[in-house]
Structures are given as C-alpha cells and as structure tokens.
Design a protein around this motif. Structure first.
Motif, PDB file in Angstrom:
ATOM      1  N   LYS A 193       2.625  -6.478  -9.003  1.00  0.00           N
ATOM      2  CA  LYS A 193       1.222  -7.152  -8.462  1.00  0.00           C
ATOM      3  C   LYS A 193       0.856  -6.105  -7.343  1.00  0.00           C
ATOM      4  N   LEU A 194      -0.461  -5.639  -7.276  1.00  0.00           N
ATOM      5  CA  LEU A 194      -0.946  -4.692  -6.454  1.00  0.00           C
ATOM      6  C   LEU A 194      -2.247  -5.152  -5.733  1.00  0.00           C
ATOM      7  N   THR A 195      -2.246  -6.484  -5.400  1.00  0.00           N
ATOM      8  CA  THR A 195      -3.289  -6.994  -4.859  1.00  0.00           C
ATOM      9  C   THR A 195      -3.679  -6.652  -3.531  1.00  0.00           C
ATOM     10  N   TYR A 196      -4.793  -6.675  -2.845  1.00  0.00           N
ATOM     11  CA  TYR A 196      -4.980  -6.280  -1.451  1.00  0.00           C
ATOM     12  C   TYR A 196      -4.263  -4.953  -0.974  1.00  0.00           C
ATOM     13  N   CYS A 197      -4.304  -3.821  -1.959  1.00  0.00           N
ATOM     14  CA  CYS A 197      -3.783  -2.592  -1.685  1.00  0.00           C
ATOM     15  C   CYS A 197      -4.670  -1.425  -1.058  1.00  0.00           C
ATOM     16  N   ASN A 198      -5.896  -1.930  -1.183  1.00  0.00           N
ATOM     17  CA  ASN A 198      -7.182  -0.881  -1.098  1.00  0.00           C
ATOM     18  C   ASN A 198      -6.982   0.108  -1.930  1.00  0.00           C
ATOM     19  N   ALA A 199      -6.674  -0.023  -3.267  1.00  0.00           N
ATOM     20  CA  ALA A 199      -6.698   0.828  -4.162  1.00  0.00           C
ATOM     21  C   ALA A 199      -8.027   1.398  -4.800  1.00  0.00           C
ATOM     22  N   TYR A 200      -8.346   2.576  -4.826  1.00  0.00           N
ATOM     23  CA  TYR A 200      -9.731   3.118  -5.309  1.00  0.00           C
ATOM     24  C   TYR A 200      -9.587   3.486  -6.790  1.00  0.00           C
ATOM     25  N   SER A 201     -10.434   3.801  -7.420  1.00  0.00           N
ATOM     26  CA  SER A 201     -10.561   4.185  -8.681  1.00  0.00           C
ATOM     27  C   SER A 201      -9.619   5.225  -8.825  1.00  0.00           C
ATOM     28  N   ALA A 202      -9.537   6.198  -8.066  1.00  0.00           N
ATOM     29  CA  ALA A 202      -8.879   7.556  -8.077  1.00  0.00           C
ATOM     30  C   ALA A 202      -7.340   7.305  -8.235  1.00  0.00           C
ATOM     31  N   ASP A 203      -7.000   5.933  -7.805  1.00  0.00           N
ATOM     32  CA  ASP A 203      -5.775   5.580  -7.757  1.00  0.00           C
ATOM     33  C   ASP A 203      -5.151   5.093  -9.013  1.00  0.00           C
ATOM     34  N   CYS A 204      -6.377   4.886  -9.666  1.00  0.00           N
ATOM     35  CA  CYS A 204      -5.919   4.092 -11.016  1.00  0.00           C
ATOM     36  C   CYS A 204      -5.405   5.482 -12.068  1.00  0.00           C
ATOM     37  N   SER A 205      -5.819   6.718 -11.817  1.00  0.00           N
ATOM     38  CA  SER A 205      -5.425   7.951 -12.411  1.00  0.00           C
ATOM     39  C   SER A 205      -3.833   8.123 -12.150  1.00  0.00           C
ATOM     40  N   LEU A 238      -1.655   5.498 -11.181  1.00  0.00           N
ATOM     41  CA  LEU A 238      -1.012   4.500 -11.764  1.00  0.00           C
ATOM     42  C   LEU A 238      -0.869   4.479 -13.246  1.00  0.00           C
ATOM     43  N   ALA A 239      -2.023   4.937 -13.797  1.00  0.00           N
ATOM     44  CA  ALA A 239      -1.835   5.248 -15.485  1.00  0.00           C
ATOM     45  C   ALA A 239      -0.763   6.553 -15.644  1.00  0.00           C
ATOM     46  N   PHE A 240      -0.747   7.445 -14.712  1.00  0.00           N
ATOM     47  CA  PHE A 240       0.270   8.397 -15.042  1.00  0.00           C
ATOM     48  C   PHE A 240       1.540   7.907 -15.002  1.00  0.00           C
ATOM     49  N   VAL A 241       2.039   7.047 -14.265  1.00  0.00           N
ATOM     50  CA  VAL A 241       3.295   6.396 -14.162  1.00  0.00           C
ATOM     51  C   VAL A 241       3.153   5.418 -15.196  1.00  0.00           C
ATOM     52  N   LEU A 242       2.378   4.510 -15.546  1.00  0.00           N
ATOM     53  CA  LEU A 242       2.645   3.489 -16.374  1.00  0.00           C
ATOM     54  C   LEU A 242       2.644   3.708 -17.883  1.00  0.00           C
ATOM     55  N   HIS A 243       2.043   4.875 -18.108  1.00  0.00           N
ATOM     56  CA  HIS A 243       2.108   5.140 -19.574  1.00  0.00           C
ATOM     57  C   HIS A 243       3.164   5.687 -20.073  1.00  0.00           C
ATOM     58  N   HIS A 244       4.328   5.730 -18.991  1.00  0.00           N
ATOM     59  CA  HIS A 244       5.758   5.974 -19.593  1.00  0.00           C
ATOM     60  C   HIS A 244       6.535   4.905 -19.606  1.00  0.00           C
ATOM     61  N   PHE A 245       5.926   3.628 -19.150  1.00  0.00           N
ATOM     62  CA  PHE A 245       6.638   2.026 -19.273  1.00  0.00           C
ATOM     63  C   PHE A 245       6.562   1.746 -20.824  1.00  0.00           C
ATOM     64  N   ARG A 246       7.681   1.744 -21.436  1.00  0.00           N
ATOM     65  CA  ARG A 246       7.861   1.470 -22.478  1.00  0.00           C
ATOM     66  C   ARG A 246       7.913  -0.151 -23.033  1.00  0.00           C
ATOM     67  N   PRO A 249       0.685  -1.333  -0.051  1.00  0.00           N
ATOM     68  CA  PRO A 249      -0.036  -0.059  -0.071  1.00  0.00           C
ATOM     69  C   PRO A 249       0.578   1.305   0.012  1.00  0.00           C
ATOM     70  N   THR A 250       1.932   1.174   0.674  1.00  0.00           N
ATOM     71  CA  THR A 250       2.936   2.334   0.570  1.00  0.00           C
ATOM     72  C   THR A 250       3.113   2.784  -0.997  1.00  0.00           C
ATOM     73  N   PHE A 251       3.403   1.704  -2.003  1.00  0.00           N
ATOM     74  CA  PHE A 251       3.658   2.172  -3.193  1.00  0.00           C
ATOM     75  C   PHE A 251       2.176   3.069  -3.806  1.00  0.00           C
ATOM     76  N   ILE A 252       1.177   2.597  -3.406  1.00  0.00           N
ATOM     77  CA  ILE A 252      -0.017   3.472  -3.867  1.00  0.00           C
ATOM     78  C   ILE A 252       0.060   4.764  -3.078  1.00  0.00           C
ATOM     79  N   TRP A 253       0.534   5.180  -2.033  1.00  0.00           N
ATOM     80  CA  TRP A 253       0.597   6.321  -1.604  1.00  0.00           C
ATOM     81  C   TRP A 253       1.612   7.295  -2.472  1.00  0.00           C
ATOM     82  N   MET A 254       2.619   6.400  -2.927  1.00  0.00           N
ATOM     83  CA  MET A 254       3.594   7.135  -3.430  1.00  0.00           C
ATOM     84  C   MET A 254       3.242   7.530  -5.001  1.00  0.00           C
TER      85      MET A 254
END
Length: 953
Positions: free
Chosen positions: A681-693, A695-703, A650-655
């Motif tokens: 793997k981000l299972t059981y991190c209590n991520a919410y829909s807003a966290d997907c914003s 996550l996508a903000f970072v992962l769209h740079h993943f080549r 979950p700390t990664f979600i906060w980051m």
C-alpha cells in the motif's frame, strides 16, 4: 470596513445644491478623515484654482488638520466651482480618500460636465507606491529567472499551466483550481475561515515558484483582484541570512527589504495598517528556511512598529497577529506541515499532465518539425516522459535537446536507453560546461562527456565545495566568503549554475549567490562527496542519517529545519516523521547512488582515484543494503482480506528512487526479497510517474503474486506505462485519483489481458471517457477472475455505460461495481438493468450521481425482480421520482435478497415513501432504505417513524 467608517461618522447631508455650504456643514468630518493634503493642493494648482501663494499658505500650517482647515477656507472663499472641483477630487481619487467614500455615496455627489472635463492627477503616496510596486514586480516577473541566468525567456511566452488542485486537511482532492484568481476566491476551497494562510505545496521542481511569479505578473499588469494595492513577495530562504541579533520593524521589512516608497512612507504604512485586506503577501519555500534562532522563548508581537527578529515578523504575519486580513500565500515542498489553525486553503501542485507537456513542447519549440521530432522521441521513451512530468526536469531535458539541436545538427537524439535523474543532471552539467567552448559554423565541439568533465575538474570541484558547505549548514544563499573559500574562478560564476540573489540588503553591499534550483545544489554536493579525496566514508554517508527511523538519534551536526511557527505546535508534533522537509538531503543520497553506480565508473575514473572510488562505492552499497533491510523489516503489517498488507511511507518511495539510480539488478533483487507481504500500500505518498520506473525496477523481481495500491498519487499515463514490467505479478491494481486518461487505460488493457490474473481494478476519479470504458469492458471480458471494478467519478456517458453493462452481464465473477459520479443517464441505466437481470455474482452496485431519471429508474427496479445476487444498491443523487419509488415498491414485494437500498438526494415525495413503506410489510430481507435529502418535510416523515428501516433524516 466601509460600514465601520460610516458608523464612526456623523453624516450631515446637503440641504441645498450649494457646494460651499456642503463643505461648511461637513467641515469637521472632512478635517477628521482627509489625511492627504498634498494631492488636493497639486490638483487645485494644476487647474489654476490655487495660486503658488495659496499653496505656500497651506504648506506653512504646522499640522495636518490645520492644513485641511486652511484648504477648506481657501476653497470656500473661491466659490461654487472650486468647491465642486474639491469634492470631485475626493470622489475621483478613491484610493487617496478611502475613508470618505461612504460619505460621498451618502450625499449622492455627482459632478457637472464642466468639472468632469478637468484633469485630475493622482499624487497620492499610496497610489504612487502601488504604481512603483507594479513597475518593479512587473519588471522582476517579466522573464523566467528561476531556472536560467544567461537566457532571457519571457514568462508570458513560456509559462504553461500545471495540474493544480484544492485539497482538504487530509490532502484529499476537492477539485481542480479553475484559475490563479481562484487562489484568492473566498467561496472555493476554504477549510478554515479564521485561517490566514493559503498553503501551496508540491514536490521539488513542480512549479511552486513559477506559479508565484505568474501571480506576481498578473498583479503587476492589473489582471488580479483590483482591490489589491500591495504585493509583497519574499523567499523564505532570505530569512536565514539574518543574524540572531538582527531586529527589524514590520515597516523596515516591507520597505527597506522590498520596495521603498518615494514619498511619505509613514502615510503609506498607515494606510496598510488601516486596510490590510488590500495587501497580498507571498512567501516562497518555507522548507528552505533554516535558522538556529529559537522562537519558543520570544513572545508574539502584534505591534507593527516594534523592532524584533525577522523570523518573529514572519511567524506573526502567517498567523495573522500582524496585518490580520491580508492575503498570505506560502509555498513548501510536500511533507512540510503547518498548524491547521493557520491554514485557510491547501493547494497541491501535481506538475505536467500529458496534455500540459504537449503544450509546453509547443512553447519551447515553435518549429513544428522540431516539435514532432521531440514528441516522437518522448513517446518512444516513457522513462523520459515520466521525468518530464516534473516541470523543472522537463525544462532541463528540453534545454539540453535545444542545445544539441543548435550546436550539432538539425535532428538531435535524446537518450534511447533507461535514463536516471543522475543522467539528466550530468547532461545539463555537460551542456553548461560546453558553453565556454568556442563554436563556429565550420568546426563543432566534439568533446565527449568524459573529456568535458575532465577539462572542467577544478570548476566542478569549486561548485561542489560551495554546494556542500551550504547543505551542511542548511543554507541556500552564499556570500562572497563562501565563494572565495572554494577558489572559484570568475568564469564559473558565468556558467549558469549560480545566479545573483535578487534580494538586496541581506549582506550589506556584498554580492550573494544561489544555485538555480535546490536540486542542482544537491547534485553538486553529491558530486563533491564522490570526487573529493579528503571525503571519507563517514562523511560520504552523512546525509543518509536522515533515514534514521523515528526515535533513533540523528547526527548532532545535522540540525532539523526550524519552522518559524514550531513553537505553536504541541510538543509531540515537533517530533513527527524525521523524513519530512528534508528532500534536499534525500536528493543528495539519490545522486550519490547514481554517481557511484557501475555505469558512471568510466566517467569518474578520470576525476577520482580508482581505489577511493571502490572504497566509497563499497561503503555506500553496504549502508544502502542495511538501511533497506532495516526499513522493510520494521514496516507495520496488517492481515486483511486474505492479504498480508504493508503500509509503506514516502520514505519507501525515496528508497526506491535510490535503488533505481544504482541501476543494479542485485540491489533490486534484494529490495524485492525484503518485501515480506503480498499487499503493498503506497497511498498518499506523492509518487510521480517517474517513481513507477523505480517501483517496477524492484517489483519485476517479485516472484509471487502481489496486490499494489497506488491510490491518490500523481502517476498519470506515463506512470502506467512505466509499471509494465510488473503487471505479470499483480492481482490487485488500485490507481484511483491519478490523472489517468484513456491512453493509460489502453496500456492496462494490453498488459492485463496477457496474464489474466487480475481480481481488483481501481480507477476511481480519473479522466476516463467512453473510449477508456470500452477498454475496461474488454478487461472484464478477458480477466475471468475480476471481482471488483471501481470506475466512479470519471467522464463515462451512456455509450461507455452500455459497453460496461454488457461486460458485467457476461461476467461470472464480478461482485462489485462502482460507477458513482459518471453520466450514463437513462440509456446506461437500462443497459445495467439488463445486466442485473438473473445475474449470479454481482452483490454491490453503485450508479449514484449518474443523471438517471424516471425511465432508467423503473428499468432497474423491474430488473431487480429477477435478481437474487445483489445485496447493496446505491442510487444516491439521481433524479428518481415517485414513479420510480412505486416500481421499487413492487420490486421489494418480490425481491427478498436486497439488503441496502440508497435513494438519498432524489425527488421522491411522501407519496413515494409511503409506497415503499407499505412494501416493507411483505419484505423481511431489506435492512434499510435511505431516503435522506428527498422532497419530504419533517412533519411528513413522522408517519414513518415506526418503520425503522425507512431512514428519512
């Protein structure tokens, strides 16, 4: 309890219809168990059976037993009618004479019509106290007080249900909670019969306090369990207000700090001790409790009369040492853990689903035109929709919309760009500050946000100073001393950011205050750290030290939140993940990233010198980069299935949240570069829909291509929409247990079929119907490399099953299909039978728990005669009988490639099993046929003991 009372009494039944004689025979029983004499005297007086002189005679008796004896003497002397009325009062007022209920049932007392016409008044102290409690709690819960001070919104009109789930010890879902009454139901979700505490948890702002307020309202209006006579509501943060030297008895805690009985408190308390099961306690916000008081050197107390520190009372109430049997509800933010031995149930709050959001919109905006306008804007901005999944943030956004609607024009616009949480809190701050501005029909307030903040700089600084002072001390309630030290003006207290503390007696006669929510206190703390000239870079980064990895020192000035039962835990457990229970610190960090972002420079340049702003921004970015690099470097990696897998926490979600608040592409690129793995793997991190914003903000740079596992979170359809920017690199997508509906599946179809690189799609345990099944079938048609598809525990019927089966039939790549727990029935089974026939790639298939009976089962068996690819076939929990077993036996004589056949919990008898066993003589390929839970007795199973591949028990 009643049985126990019965066993203590020597029941002497009536031998005649004489009520006088009945009272005489059972005299000592009545003297022993009647504790309330005043109620009897009051009713005898009211119906003219007693004179004032009689009442005075009774009152002159020195002890309670003497008073009972005198009443009995007087009643018997007045004859049968008065004696019958005496018994009628005992029967009518069950609450007052609970101990006599078994005796009244035993003698079969039934009053005459004459006596039933008499008026009985309840002056019992316990009943009077219950009425007072209902009145007080009903008044306190009538309006929504959690998020607003100036408005009075009726709870009954505004409350909207959220997603509430029962979970097990590992937080795996046990199903949705049917109603609030089910919280107290002894038949559902109980994890530990000896546990005393029902634990309700969820993220900040998700509605925990509102749920308790709703429960409180239900009890006050008689809509909860009728057996509950007491409801005691406490907020855990109030226990932080007691000094280390303070001591209280349980009676003082309940009566002096909650609600005091108007008469006979000793009798009310005695009843509570005798019948603790009639009481419900709620303790809100365990994570907001902080105290330096060390319980580890204080013995447990089981005495309800002994004065001890209030924290000791709290710990012993939760454990059941005090008032064992009373219902206890405890709330806390996600990440707070309590010992298993205390837990009775665990309940997870997940916030608003799309349907809940629509219902909430209708309640907030009764006007249909306004509803439509708002929903259109939300639909066009999935980022805002994602934030609205959290009820608190939804309320803030809607209140801002409501303000602009009434103050400016009839068609206000929500922001149409990317909105961060910092933007939302800046907006609500602006709205509250503008309340002080004069408005008229002729002249509107046209101040910009920058002008509003500049004009209110002193007020904002005072609020920030109080918020920061509290966060430094882990306190969320402030006395006059803290407010006066910040030079806060009276007008600032009326803006709505702070509200008076509802609890009385914590700080004497002095008024205390708190922010309307802990996230607002975090926001003003961050604001203070940014705009105050005296705050250096070290103090600015003070709360980032909460990100220190386990084992590293945490600043001495930042003591951990002390849980009142921490002394019950093993020493190793007390040093668990240091990120737990510190969301308020993480929110400060998040708001710092937002306020110091480049986009907020224009707003802040009028509030803080440019040089100080640059210095603070530079220090924050350097620290964020270093923390991120260190964290990503130290994440454990596992090589599995051709992937380099990293298990984030979950700390990664906060980051990610902090990175998103910066809106800096440079920071996003750095984070993407640091993910040195191709399976996240981000299972059981209590991520919410807003966290997907984020996550996508970072992962769209993943080549590179990436596998993303988000199982068991809280994403819903808005989260799926927010993931759109990163679908181009995803080969594995696992979204099981995330409240995804057909709308979310449509987004998946539209995006995944653009890139056609998908190999694994996991959508187990969502809310997908036949409509969504058609979209999944089209994904299977277009993504030629898809090998794994998990669709179990959805709402797919035979129509959806047929579509999926056809897609499976045409796929040359699919190897595993999971359809457990749907409702495809025989028609769907026939379609899958056609798909199985001559299939070349499918190896694993689960059609368990799908309502398949004889016809469907026989079709599947016949199709398997022409299949050489399938290795594992699950048909557990269907309605397969001996006819199906016979068809399967015929199949096994032909099919030598099937390895595992699961027929658990069907309707096969010993006859069908015998046919399967006989077929195994000519089959060397099958490894096991599991038949547990079928219609076979243990003695019948002995016949098959020699065939080890037949498993019956």
């Amino acid at each position: 309890m009643e049985k126990q009372v019965c066993s203590e009494m020597e029941i002497i039944p009536s031998t005649s219809y004489s009520y006088v004689k009945l009272l005489k025979i059972n005299r000592e029983l009545l003297v022993t168990h009647i504790r309330n004499t005043q109620c009897l005297v009051d009713n005898l007086l009211k119906n003219d059976y007693f004179s004032d002189e009689d009442a005075e005679i009774v009152g002159a008796c020195p002890t309670q037993p003497d008073k009972v004896r005198k009443i009995l003497d007087l009643v018997q002397s007045k004859g049968e009618e008065v004696s019958e009325f005496f018994l009628y009062v005992l029967q009518k007022l069950e609450d007052a004479y609970l101990d006599l209920r078994p005796w009244l049932l035993e003698i079969g007392f039934s009053s005459s019509k004459l006596i039933q016409s008499k008026v009985v008044v309840n002056t019992d102290p316990v009943s009077r106290y219950t009425q007072k409690l209902r009145h007080q709690l009903g008044r306190d819960s009538k309006f929504i007080l959690c998020y607003a001070q100036k408005e009075e919104l009726l709870l009954e009109d505004m409350y909207t249900d959220t997603i509430v789930e029962l979970v097990n010890f590992s937080n795996e879902s046990l199903g949705s909670l049917g109603s609030l009454a089910c919280l107290l139901d002894h038949s559902t979700g109980v994890l530990n019969e000896q546990g005393e505490t029902i634990f309700i948890f969820g993220d900040a702002g998700v509605g925990k306090s509102m749920l308790l307020q709703r429960l409180q309202s239900f009890w006050a209006t008689g809509r909860l369990d009728a057996g509950l006579k007491f409801f005691f509501h406490f907020r855990c943060r109030m226990f932080s207000c007691f000094k280390e030297s303070d001591v209280l008895s349980l009676q003082d805690l309940l009566f002096k700090h909650h609600c005091y009985p108007e008469q006979d408190p000793e009798e009310v308390f005695a009843f509570l001790l005798r019948c603790p099961h009639t009481a419900l306690f709620t303790f809100d916000g365990l994570d907001e409790l902080h105290s330096d008081f060390d319980l580890s050197h204080v013995p447990d107390t089981s005495s309800p009369w002994e004065p001890v520190h209030p924290l000791v009372l709290l710990a012993n109430l939760l454990s059941g040492t005090l008032l064992k049997g009373a219902a206890k509800l405890l709330t806390a933010r996600t990440g707070t853990e309590i010992p298993r031995q205390l837990l009775r149930k665990k309940v997870l709050l997940r916030g608003f689903s799309p349907s809940h959001l629509q219902a909430y919109t209708r309640k907030m905006f009764p006007d249909r035109a306004v509803q439509g306008h708002l929903l259109e804007q939300l639909e066009a901005n999935p980022n805002l929709c994602s934030l609205c999944a959290v009820p608190l943030f939804c309320w803030i956004i809607f209140r801002c919309f409501q303000h602009f609607h009434s103050a400016f024009d009839s068609s206000p616009q929500l922001p149409d760009c990317t909105v961060t949480l910092t933007d939302v809190f800046l907006l609500v701050t602006e709205v509250h500050l503008n309340r002080t501005q004069p408005t008229s029909l002729v002249q509107r307030n046209t101040r910009s946000q920058t002008e509003t903040f500049r004009a209110s700089q002193g007020t904002l600084h005072s609020l920030g100073q109080v918020a920061h002072w509290g966060m430094e001390k882990n306190l969320f309630v402030f006395g006059q001393e803290a407010v006066q030290a910040s030079d806060m003006q009276e007008g600032a207290l009326q803006l709505g950011f702070l509200r008076a503390v509802p609890e009385l007696g914590l700080g004497g006669d002095e008024q205390s205050y708190e922010f309307f929510h802990i996230t607002l206190q975090a926001f003003f703390t961050a604001f203070f750290l940014v705009v105050d000239d005296k705050v250096g870079t070290q103090e600015l980064l003070r709360f980032f030290q909460e990100w220190a990895p386990p084992g590293e020192a945490v600043a001495a000035s930042c003591p951990p939140i002390f849980l009142p039962f921490q002394c019950l835990r093993d020493s190793g457990l007390a040093r668990e993940d240091p990120f737990k229970n510190k969301d308020h610190f993480q929110f400060i960090n998040l708001f710092l990233c937002g306020l110091l972002s480049k986009a907020k420079q224009k707003l802040l340049q009028h509030l803080v010198p440019a040089a100080a702003l640059r210095r603070k921004r530079k220090a924050l970015w350097a620290h964020l980069f270093a923390s991120l690099r260190s964290y990503l470097k130290n994440l454990p990696r596992v090589q599995s299935g051709g992937f380099s897998q990293v298990q984030a926490m979950p700390t990664f979600i906060w980051m990610l949240r902090c990175i998103y608040e910066t809106q800096s592409e440079k920071v996003g690129q750095l984070a993407a570069r640091g993910i040195c793995a191709n399976y996240l793997k981000l299972t059981y991190c209590n991520a919410y829909s807003a966290d997907c914003s984020a996550l996508a903000f970072v992962l769209h740079h993943f080549r590179k291509r990436l596998a993303l596992d988000l199982d068991n979170n809280n994403l819903n359809d808005y989260g799926v929409r927010e993931l759109q920017p990163c679908f181009s690199c995803l080969t594995v997508i696992r979204l099981s247990v995330n409240q995804i509906t057909d709308s979310g599946v449509k987004v998946l179809y539209e995006e995944l079929t653009k890139y056609k690189i998908l190999t694994y799609l996991g959508l187990y345990n969502n809310q997908i119907t036949d409509v969504g099944a058609r979209y999944v079938a089209r994904i299977l048609d277009d993504c030629k490399g898809l090998t794994h598809l998990k669709l179990g525990k959805n709402k797919i019927t035979s129509e959806g099953g047929k579509c999926l089966a056809l897609a499976v039939k045409n796929s040359k790549s699919i190897s595993e299909i999971g359809m457990w727990g749907n409702s495809i029935g025989d028609e769907g089974a026939k379609a899958f039978a056609e798909a199985l026939r001559n299939h070349t790639s499918l190896t694993n298939l689960s059609l368990a728990f799908n309502g398949i009976s004889t016809e469907g089962g026989k079709s599947l068996a016949q199709a398997l005669q022409q299949n050489v690819s399938l290795r594992i076939f699950w048909l557990t929990k269907n309605e397969l009988d001996d006819e199906v077993a016979e068809s399967l036996a015929e199949m096994l004589q032909v099919n030598q490639t099937l390895k595992h056949l699961w027929l658990i919990q069907n309707q096969i008898t010993a006859k069908g099993i015998a046919q399967l066993a006989d077929a195994l003589r000519r089959n060397t390929g099958i490894v096991e046929i599991c038949l547990n839970g079928n219609l076979i007795k243990p003695e019948e199973a002995k016949v098959f003991e020699d065939e080890k591949r037949i498993i019956c028990f």
